[in-house]
Design an enzyme around this catalytic site. Sequence first.
Site, PDB file in Angstrom:
ATOM      1  N   HIS A 180      -3.720   5.907  34.342  1.00 51.80           N
ATOM      2  CA  HIS A 180      -4.549   6.098  33.146  1.00 51.80           C
ATOM      3  C   HIS A 180      -6.026   5.791  33.389  1.00 51.80           C
ATOM      4  O   HIS A 180      -6.875   6.270  32.654  1.00 51.80           O
ATOM      5  CB  HIS A 180      -4.010   5.281  31.979  1.00 51.80           C
ATOM      6  CG  HIS A 180      -3.984   3.806  32.209  1.00 51.80           C
ATOM      7  ND1 HIS A 180      -3.100   3.205  33.080  1.00 51.80           N
ATOM      8  CD2 HIS A 180      -4.746   2.814  31.704  1.00 51.80           C
ATOM      9  CE1 HIS A 180      -3.325   1.902  33.083  1.00 51.80           C
ATOM     10  NE2 HIS A 180      -4.315   1.634  32.257  1.00 51.80           N
TER      11      HIS A 180
ATOM     12  N   LYS B 274     -11.763 -14.318  27.448  1.00 53.73           N
ATOM     13  CA  LYS B 274     -11.444 -14.040  26.046  1.00 53.73           C
ATOM     14  C   LYS B 274     -11.941 -15.209  25.181  1.00 53.73           C
ATOM     15  O   LYS B 274     -13.101 -15.253  24.798  1.00 53.73           O
ATOM     16  CB  LYS B 274      -9.933 -13.832  25.867  1.00 53.73           C
ATOM     17  CG  LYS B 274      -9.435 -12.480  26.375  1.00 53.73           C
ATOM     18  CD  LYS B 274      -9.086 -12.474  27.814  1.00 53.73           C
ATOM     19  CE  LYS B 274      -8.383 -11.201  28.224  1.00 53.73           C
ATOM     20  NZ  LYS B 274      -8.280 -11.096  29.678  1.00 53.73           N
TER      21      LYS B 274
ATOM     22  N   ALA C 218      -4.623 -16.944  27.527  1.00 58.07           N
ATOM     23  CA  ALA C 218      -5.849 -16.143  27.355  1.00 58.07           C
ATOM     24  C   ALA C 218      -6.435 -16.277  25.939  1.00 58.07           C
ATOM     25  O   ALA C 218      -7.635 -16.378  25.773  1.00 58.07           O
ATOM     26  CB  ALA C 218      -5.570 -14.680  27.678  1.00 58.07           C
TER      27      ALA C 218
ATOM     28  N   TYR D 213     -22.145 -25.962  46.894  1.00 58.97           N
ATOM     29  CA  TYR D 213     -20.836 -25.475  47.366  1.00 58.97           C
ATOM     30  C   TYR D 213     -19.717 -26.426  46.944  1.00 58.97           C
ATOM     31  O   TYR D 213     -18.635 -26.002  46.549  1.00 58.97           O
ATOM     32  CB  TYR D 213     -20.849 -25.332  48.892  1.00 58.97           C
ATOM     33  CG  TYR D 213     -19.648 -24.576  49.423  1.00 58.97           C
ATOM     34  CD1 TYR D 213     -19.711 -23.197  49.606  1.00 58.97           C
ATOM     35  CD2 TYR D 213     -18.463 -25.237  49.731  1.00 58.97           C
ATOM     36  CE1 TYR D 213     -18.613 -22.491  50.075  1.00 58.97           C
ATOM     37  CE2 TYR D 213     -17.363 -24.534  50.205  1.00 58.97           C
ATOM     38  CZ  TYR D 213     -17.441 -23.164  50.383  1.00 58.97           C
ATOM     39  OH  TYR D 213     -16.354 -22.469  50.845  1.00 58.97           O
TER      40      TYR D 213
ATOM     41  N   ASP E 240       0.583 -18.536  29.288  1.00 63.15           N
ATOM     42  CA  ASP E 240      -0.532 -17.633  29.584  1.00 63.15           C
ATOM     43  C   ASP E 240      -1.471 -17.769  28.390  1.00 63.15           C
ATOM     44  O   ASP E 240      -1.216 -17.246  27.308  1.00 63.15           O
ATOM     45  CB  ASP E 240      -0.033 -16.192  29.751  1.00 63.15           C
ATOM     46  CG  ASP E 240      -1.196 -15.205  29.920  1.00 63.15           C
ATOM     47  OD1 ASP E 240      -2.353 -15.583  29.662  1.00 63.15           O
ATOM     48  OD2 ASP E 240      -0.938 -14.039  30.301  1.00 63.15           O
TER      49      ASP E 240
ATOM     50  N   PHE F  76       1.723  -9.689  30.210  1.00 59.06           N
ATOM     51  CA  PHE F  76       0.588  -8.772  30.280  1.00 59.06           C
ATOM     52  C   PHE F  76       0.705  -8.005  31.608  1.00 59.06           C
ATOM     53  O   PHE F  76       1.330  -8.484  32.547  1.00 59.06           O
ATOM     54  CB  PHE F  76      -0.738  -9.550  30.189  1.00 59.06           C
ATOM     55  CG  PHE F  76      -1.922  -8.644  30.275  1.00 59.06           C
ATOM     56  CD1 PHE F  76      -2.188  -7.748  29.256  1.00 59.06           C
ATOM     57  CD2 PHE F  76      -2.749  -8.647  31.388  1.00 59.06           C
ATOM     58  CE1 PHE F  76      -3.266  -6.870  29.343  1.00 59.06           C
ATOM     59  CE2 PHE F  76      -3.833  -7.779  31.481  1.00 59.06           C
ATOM     60  CZ  PHE F  76      -4.088  -6.883  30.458  1.00 59.06           C
ATOM     61  N   ASP F  77       0.102  -6.804  31.675  1.00 51.54           N
ATOM     62  CA  ASP F  77       0.241  -5.911  32.856  1.00 51.54           C
ATOM     63  C   ASP F  77       0.014  -6.629  34.185  1.00 51.54           C
ATOM     64  O   ASP F  77       0.763  -6.447  35.141  1.00 51.54           O
ATOM     65  CB  ASP F  77      -0.770  -4.763  32.834  1.00 51.54           C
ATOM     66  CG  ASP F  77      -0.871  -4.074  31.494  1.00 51.54           C
ATOM     67  OD1 ASP F  77      -0.356  -4.627  30.512  1.00 51.54           O
ATOM     68  OD2 ASP F  77      -1.465  -3.002  31.449  1.00 51.54           O
TER      69      ASP F  77
END
Length: 458
Positions: free
Chosen positions: A450, A259, A218, A73, A216, A125-126
């Site tokens: 979507h 990614k 990624a 832990y 960001d 990004f979204d």
Amino acid sequence: MKPIYFPEPFRIKSVEPIKILSAKEREQKIKAASYNVFNLASRDVYIDLLTDSGTGAMSSAQWSGVMLGDESYAGADCYYKVQEAATRIFGMPHIQLVHQGRAAEKVLLPILLEGKKYAISNMHFDTTRAHVELAGARAIDCVVKEALDTTSYYDFKGNMDLVRLEKYIKDLGAENVGVIIMTITNNSAGGQPVSVENVRAARDIAHKHGITFMIDAARYAENSFFVKQREKEFKSSSITDIVKDTFEGADCFTMSAKKDAIVNMGGLIGCRDKALFEKIKQRTISFEGFTTYGGMSGRDIEALARGLDEGIDENYLRYRIGQMQYLADRLSDGGIPFQTPVGGHAVFVDAKKLLPHIPYYEFPAQALSIELYREAGIRACDIGSFMLGNDPDTGKQLEAEFEFTRLAIPRRVYTQSHLDVIADALINIKERAKKIKGYKIVEEPPILRHFTAKLAPL
Ligand code: F0G
């Protein structure tokens, strides 16, 4: 002369069978999925290009690390390994584990945006946009205008428009801007790279006005490879040095490790300021778990610690970007329009140009995604008006700037033969493009429609 592509710097030790259904079966499956590719079972898909996120193939070194993962832990061994790798690679003194990119955003953005009104980015990004808005602020995109023309070549279509950035800060008031975010590579513009020169300039503008500068990160490794290829100053630099130069002077970063760190689950937050780190740790404990595991199992942390170094290996990146460039060249030869030059993780096919007879409200990029499944069992997705949805005030369908069908390529998963199938499928579709019809929505939820909307052919 034909360009030279770079072959896989690995051999295959374990395989996962996939099969292609008959054309008749594919027709039945897509109809049963209400013409929404998110409703398809993955067992019915031959080549899955829905995303490059969490879909990569881990190496034998990562898989053997899974067995060594320490599931304690607090203070697990793998925690110290990730700390060592991430502080060395990104040059940031404080690193926090979280379970994925949006968890990093959920922890960090409300701290940066407390009492502020705006976040400005080359492109959010979204999920980043969603977390800016959940924190009560507005997200402003500020990408260079070259990104908007899909046919023209430009080295760094992901860059921030620095003139507009200065103007936004002046007009909105620096005291109202909580953070300037550089997304590398720029996913929403087509996986397009950002130059180190542009990162430095945006950082300096942020700091001149006393605003926090965040990355960001990624796809930081793919971005660094493009920098090496295209930015003169870095021609002879190692990827390791380019990553360091990119992050130099940034105040903090968020990262989806799904990614470029080539793991199926994981994320990181990094920062320089000790007081900010204390706040990050507190929020991580509430939302993700104790600071030394941050919502991840030990085995996944061990794989992440190893993936961080594999993702910046230059031979791997030459193969990875080489794959993208191979597919792009085959599509160019076949007359398929796409965001040019190709980005680092996906080909964004320009469905508006390929299917000019289908108007935005009949969803050309969605129609092309469905055709790809019909043609060869390929699953791509719409990044266009179907994804954008309706105006929240009027309920009317919005018209997207682009109608892209995104072919995201998972890392180390598909061979050059698979890429040929993708290119051949698109070329076949182009030949019958005039006969392809649009779609109408028959059922849709009010937000993020979507993912679950049902459609019918017109
Ligand atoms: N930032 C960028 C630039 C992304 O592309 C993503 C995810 C995230 C943040 C969020 O990370 O998924 O780990 O929570 N992009 C995926 C995609 C989903 O398909 O482009 P996450």
